[in-house]
Write a protein that holds these residues in place. Structure first.
Motif, short mmCIF file in Angstrom:
data_model
loop_
_atom_site.label_atom_id
_atom_site.label_comp_id
_atom_site.label_asym_id
_atom_site.label_seq_id
_atom_site.Cartn_x
_atom_site.Cartn_y
_atom_site.Cartn_z
N UNK A 74 0.84 -1.20 0.00
CA UNK A 74 0.00 0.00 0.00
C UNK A 74 0.88 1.25 0.00
N UNK A 75 1.91 1.24 0.84
CA UNK A 75 2.80 2.40 0.93
C UNK A 75 3.52 2.66 -0.39
N UNK A 76 3.93 1.57 -1.06
CA UNK A 76 4.61 1.73 -2.35
C UNK A 76 3.68 2.34 -3.39
N UNK A 77 2.43 1.88 -3.40
CA UNK A 77 1.46 2.43 -4.36
C UNK A 77 1.19 3.89 -4.04
N UNK A 78 1.03 4.20 -2.75
CA UNK A 78 0.79 5.59 -2.34
C UNK A 78 1.96 6.47 -2.75
N UNK A 79 3.16 5.99 -2.56
CA UNK A 79 4.35 6.76 -2.92
C UNK A 79 4.40 7.01 -4.42
N UNK A 80 4.04 6.00 -5.22
CA UNK A 80 4.04 6.15 -6.68
C UNK A 80 2.98 7.14 -7.15
N UNK A 81 1.79 7.09 -6.52
CA UNK A 81 0.72 8.01 -6.87
C UNK A 81 1.16 9.45 -6.63
N UNK A 82 1.77 9.69 -5.47
CA UNK A 82 2.22 11.04 -5.13
C UNK A 82 3.35 11.49 -6.05
N UNK A 83 4.23 10.55 -6.41
CA UNK A 83 5.36 10.90 -7.30
C UNK A 83 4.86 11.32 -8.68
N UNK A 84 3.73 10.76 -9.12
CA UNK A 84 3.22 11.03 -10.46
C UNK A 84 2.17 12.13 -10.50
N UNK A 85 1.83 12.71 -9.36
CA UNK A 85 0.79 13.74 -9.32
C UNK A 85 1.24 15.03 -9.98
N UNK A 86 0.30 15.85 -10.33
CA UNK A 86 0.58 17.19 -10.87
C UNK A 86 0.98 18.07 -9.69
#
Length: 487
Positions: free
Chosen positions: A431-443
């Motif tokens: 979950x943390x890895x997915x959350x980190x990836x989502x934030x990394x790819x955000x505008x």
């Protein structure tokens, strides 16, 4: 009215030996090596080397000849205070210092950083300035007031008062301010600042003047609060500049070092490297675990000391002095035997614990995909190998394993479980890895707030609450959306 109460309390007291064994188990390889050297220096009855090459193995049996005495000359083991030579085992400072290193560096000595400390380097820099005796005294006092991050976190008035009371230096705030300006000229730029705003300004004013630098200075001087809160629209209106101009000014600020002392490589502390306690390799599609050989030293009980015990036993006349000497010898022999046995227990505990973790997380160790890390808590491993949870914790919290995917802290393999929308248990690490990836790819001009992150994770099949997202984000050391906003 008199009332009587019966209060039953169950307590367990650990012996000094058990406490020492737990400390040994908790120690990583480097700390264990140091502890081993200390024990060998303190106990001449403990020697390095293979005992089988020196004398027969059965001399380790409990029925050793130095335990056989005539009834009149026997020494009661109860009279021996083992605590005297087992208690000096305070946790050393080096245990808390750790940085990863590569496998090829395994047998090399840890390099030291520069021998001159941060504060000593600042004092040395003062020699390059022309100062009066009074100015130098004040400057040295100011340098002594700088913390490890490079800041002076005291008011000038406090410094004036402190110098008067402790150093007999009588001055005023204006003089101290002038000397502080000299201190703030030293490297690294920003040192001697009293707060973050001053630290950033000192660095900006040492840059080559450009339009972006000048705007950055104005922002930090006049609109520091708006900048820290990322109120960019307010900054655009205040300075009447374009978004591109503001973006360049903010980029100049982001290049600055908010902790000038922390970046100094000549820290007063010595840098040490982590020595992996285990290694996992893949051999013909099978996992192979090894314990670092430095955790398995060859030790034996001193033959000379055992010979002294035998000589005492065979002698007909036994003086009081000889009896005192033999009691000391027996203490050292008992201590050596216990320490050797404790090391063996430590080896076995480390190996069986890591072996259980390796098999529990076999899918991950075979290909390195963190999404394959299973939810795993201390109790899972404790139940597998029949050890106490506290023992598993001692192994996991302070040990590293060298894997094909890098050197990892063992405790990082532990995580709680949560259920996805398919009803499957998944690790919170995933979950943390997915959350980190989502934030990394955000505008970054419109970063996601926590409630929106929760919605995105729900869409991906992980229904978790906003407060849980906030908790995971904080564990990942990711700031709130407002602080992630960029131009």
């Amino acid at each position: 009215m008199l009332k009587q109460f019966l209060n039953l309390k169950l307590s367990q007291k650990l012996s000094p030996q058990q406490i020492q064994l737990m400390k040994l188990i908790q120690m990583p390889t480097q700390a264990f090596e140091q502890r081993l050297l200390e024990e060998m220096n303190e106990n001449p009855a403990l020697e390095g080397g293979n005992e089988e090459e020196i004398y027969e193995k059965d001399e380790f049996d409990n029925n050793d000849e130095y335990d056989e005495y005539d009834d009149n000359d026997s020494i009661d083991s109860g009279d021996i205070n083992i605590d005297e030579y087992l208690s000096n085992d305070e946790t050393p400072d080096y245990k808390t210092q750790a940085n990863n290193y590569s496998e090829d560096d395994g047998e090399r000595e840890s390099p030291l950083t520069a021998s001159v400390s941060f504060h000593q380097d600042l004092i040395n820099q003062l020699n390059t300035f022309i100062l009066t005796d009074e100015q130098r005294d004040i400057a040295e006092f100011l340098v002594g007031s700088i913390d490890d991050m490079g800041y002076i976190r005291r008011s000038v008035q406090d410094i004036v008062d402190d110098m008067a009371f402790t150093q007999g230096i009588y001055t005023d705030e204006k003089i101290v301010e002038k000397v502080l300006c000299i201190v703030q000229e030293m490297e690294p730029i920003g040192v001697g600042a009293r707060d973050l705003q001053e630290c950033l300004l000192l660095q900006l004013k040492h840059k080559t003047p450009t339009e972006s630098v000048e705007l950055a200075i104005n922002i930090i001087e006049d609109q520091f609060e708006a900048f820290t809160k990322k109120h960019y629209e307010k900054l655009l209106l205040k300075f009447l500049v374009s978004k591109e101009q503001l973006k360049k000014a903010i980029e100049e600020i982001e290049k600055l070092n908010p902790k000038p002392g922390g970046a100094y490589t000549g820290s007063s502390k010595i840098t040490e490297h982590v020595v992996p306690d285990f290694a996992i390799r893949i051999v013909e599609d099978e996992l192979e675990l090894t314990l670092n050989g430095r955790n398995a030293p060859e030790l034996h009980v001193s033959k000379d000391y055992q010979d002294m015990m035998k000589t005492y036993k065979d002698s007909k006349d036994k003086s009081a002095t000889q009896k005192d000497a033999v009691q000391f010898i027996k203490q050292k022999l008992d201590s050596a035997k216990w320490f050797i046995d404790a090391i063996k227990q430590r080896q076995e505990t480390l190996f069986v614990t890591m072996n259980a973790i390796m098999h529990f997380q076999q899918e991950y160790f075979l290909d390195g995909d963190e999404s394959k890390l299973k939810p795993m808590i201390l109790k899972d491993i404790a139940d597998m190998i029949g050890l106490d949870i506290s023992t598993i914790s001692r192994v996991a919290n302070s040990k590293y394993v060298d894997t094909p995917y890098g050197t990892k802290l063992i405790k990082d393999f532990f995580s709680e479980a949560m259920t996805n929308d398919q009803g499957e248990e998944v690790s919170t690490i995933e979950i943390k890895n997915i959350l980190e990836n989502v934030i990394a790819e955000e505008d970054k001009s419109k970063p996601y707030p926590d409630d929106q992150l929760a919605d995105i994770l729900k869409e991906k099949g992980y229904p978790i609450a906003r407060r849980t997202v906030a908790k995971y984000r904080e564990l990942l050391d990711i700031p709130v959306a407002r602080m992630r906003k960029k131009m």
